[in-house]
Design an enzyme around this catalytic site. Sequence first.
Site, PDB file in Angstrom:
ATOM      1  N   SER A 510      36.012  42.651  33.623  1.00  0.00           N
ATOM      2  CA  SER A 510      35.115  42.925  34.749  1.00  0.00           C
ATOM      3  C   SER A 510      33.656  42.965  34.318  1.00  0.00           C
ATOM      4  O   SER A 510      32.786  42.410  34.984  1.00  0.00           O
ATOM      5  CB  SER A 510      35.506  44.235  35.424  1.00  0.00           C
ATOM      6  N   SER A 634      42.961  36.038  36.201  1.00  0.00           N
ATOM      7  CA  SER A 634      41.918  37.050  36.028  1.00  0.00           C
ATOM      8  C   SER A 634      41.349  37.471  37.384  1.00  0.00           C
ATOM      9  O   SER A 634      41.093  38.648  37.614  1.00  0.00           O
ATOM     10  CB  SER A 634      40.803  36.536  35.117  1.00  0.00           C
ATOM     11  N   ASN A 637      43.927  39.889  38.840  1.00  0.00           N
ATOM     12  CA  ASN A 637      44.399  41.070  38.135  1.00  0.00           C
ATOM     13  C   ASN A 637      43.382  41.799  37.265  1.00  0.00           C
ATOM     14  O   ASN A 637      43.633  42.915  36.844  1.00  0.00           O
ATOM     15  CB  ASN A 637      45.581  40.691  37.238  1.00  0.00           C
ATOM     16  N   TYR A 638      42.276  41.157  36.962  1.00  0.00           N
ATOM     17  CA  TYR A 638      41.358  41.778  36.011  1.00  0.00           C
ATOM     18  C   TYR A 638      39.944  42.005  36.524  1.00  0.00           C
ATOM     19  O   TYR A 638      39.210  42.802  35.949  1.00  0.00           O
ATOM     20  CB  TYR A 638      41.282  40.926  34.743  1.00  0.00           C
ATOM     21  N   LEU A 639      39.558  41.262  37.528  1.00  0.00           N
ATOM     22  CA  LEU A 639      38.172  41.356  37.949  1.00  0.00           C
ATOM     23  C   LEU A 639      38.021  42.287  39.139  1.00  0.00           C
ATOM     24  O   LEU A 639      38.612  42.048  40.205  1.00  0.00           O
ATOM     25  CB  LEU A 639      37.653  39.961  38.305  1.00  0.00           C
TER      26      LEU A 639
END
EC number: 5.6.2.1
Length: 680
Positions: A510, A634, A637-639
């Site tokens: 992030s 991403s 799930n990640y940002l």
Amino acid sequence: MKGTGLFASSSLDSEKRLICLTLPNLSVAGFQETSSLKVELCFFASFCSPPRIKDEPDDDGFYASPKEDSKPLKRPREDDDILLILQDSKAKKVKSKDKKVPEADKRKKPKKEEEQKWKWWEEERYPEGIKWKFLEHKGPVFAPPYEPLPENVKFYYDGKVMKLSTKAEEVATFFAKMLDHEYTTKEIFRKNFFKDWRKEMTSEEKSTITSLSKCDFTHMSQYFKAQSEARKQMSKEEKQKIKEENERLLKEYGYCVMDNHKERIANFKIEPPGLFRGRGNHPKMGMLKRRIMPEDIIINCSKDSKIPAPPPGHKWKEVRHDNKVTWLVSWTENIQGSIKYIMLNPSSRIKGEKDWQKYETARRLKKCVDKIRNQYREDWKSKEMKVRQRAVALYFIDKLALRAGNEKEEGETADTVGCCSLRVEHIKLHPELDGQEYVVEFDFLGKDSIRYYNKVPVEKRVFKNLQLFMENKQPEDDLFDRLNTSILNKHLQDLMEGLTAKVFRTYNASITLQQQLKELTNPDDNIPAKILSYNRANRAVAILCNHQRAPPKTFEKSMMNLQSKIDAKKEQLADARRELKSAKADAKVRRDEKSKKTVESKKKAVQRIEEQLMKLEVQATDREENKQIALGTSKLNYLDPRISVAWCKKWGIPIEKIYNKTQREKFAWAIDMAEEDYEF
DNA sequence: CAAAAGACTTAGGATTTCGAAG
DNA sequence: CTTCGAAATCCTAAGTCTTTTG
């Protein structure tokens, strides 16, 4: 077995997909068709609990059932104190409005509309551990039963036609359907398949069929190909019919009621039987994944809900009422013996809240990451081996966004590793390489057997420690022999509440997006160019997290197509410019209104074409850069979605350009709450 | 305490749908 | 209207981390 020839067997795929991890731009972390179809569909209808009649009283059951008990207990999270207080009053208003809607209205007004607007993020949360107060659903949809092959479709053994028993035939069809795949040629796959297939045979079949290589599935395979061809050729009406049937099924089984709200279920269909294909070099590939029956199923729902009925003549394994978990249905799968679940869609409150919380934890890490980094740098000097190993591992997790790396049971899964499970053979130390000092070369298979390959210059202390850890070890020995994920996570827990290894991945992903967006967005760019910048920022994260994909099969071709479009556009532009030029000349001579107008319109045409050309070129760049990189993982799930929402608001980019419909549903909370000044 | 079980998130590939070009 | 490639969706495996068990 452990570790030998790790890449010998599976490197081919990985080799092709090897991408450069060190992009210049990336700065890491501050550092018969129709009739058979009909049968299927009817089956669904009968094997599932009987369809409910529309206007049955229980239709509003979910408005009535949870009653007033659902007054949420106050549990504001540290990070959202302010938010919750601010929105408290709003939330209550929404709620009371909900309740006042007269009975009649409720039924008529599509719940959809009402429910889609539900802003769960404006409500208080349940106390720790309690996941819901009321849960009602209709149970799972089972796979359609096996339909025996028509008489004219033959199986041959040792050159002779052989009629198989239904059970044996079903399993044979699984193999036949995969015949074109490379893995049906793999020794392990064939061995596992044959072993499991024989279990389904009658004793006569077992004694006849003793060698898989004497089995001829080609006729069966052709039949299935013809079937799928016929499926494609179906008339529009037939396709429409199937679509409607699917919609009906979704409507009936695809939703549940959780605490006053109708929520979408993610996977309400039970996985059909088939042959297991793990990823990478999996020791269990080819095994038979057995059919799941109602007797395997555990139902989880409220005591006071309408309990789903098992298919006629069947029973559930168990019905339980556990509101400490989020799943609706579970069963045990036979390949690994693990439990599978039916859970809610990412747009649901229960998933969204958790997702939000995940990013809040990552933001808390942001506040103390400097301290933690100083700490692990200190620990590199520790007298204790365990502490040093922990500190070096944490450095990798932080700097390289490696996964934690739990131990895996040998022989049960593909041989893959994460940080804590790295082995000596997975790294090479170069005191000097390509003009850089203290370079560590990583080469291992990670999750999903995706290769991680990277050469990283590290600090001298790290390098020296690695040399120490590797002393007197065999290639297949653990690099961090005094460390595992549980030790590491325990330590992290002490550094910050809720901190685990994966939080670093979320945090670094992030923060990298946010940084890259700041760096790459050019205020003067038009929208497509800004979106290219966004994609590049997204790409930096995907590279950091090693999210790879196989280059699409059609990649080269589609690239060529795009190039020819660009060429055509260029020509068109040249033409337009020529026309403009002559129009200008013409206007100069004539000096009348009409020719002036012509010049204007030609000018506009040139501009328009220039813009189109630019768009195409941007598209080409974007696609080329994305060849082997998957952005979706991403993004999903990640940002922290609020970063993207804020960026869109700041630059006037429509959110639809960044998130598709599904993604907007998942991130509705972020889209609603993030302002343009949001800081991760 | 460690191993196993359980719950939940993350993951890439396959399949289906969509929408633009022909 | 049909075709084709891209995008969206589906699918379920493979991780992480927590909880339970022995």
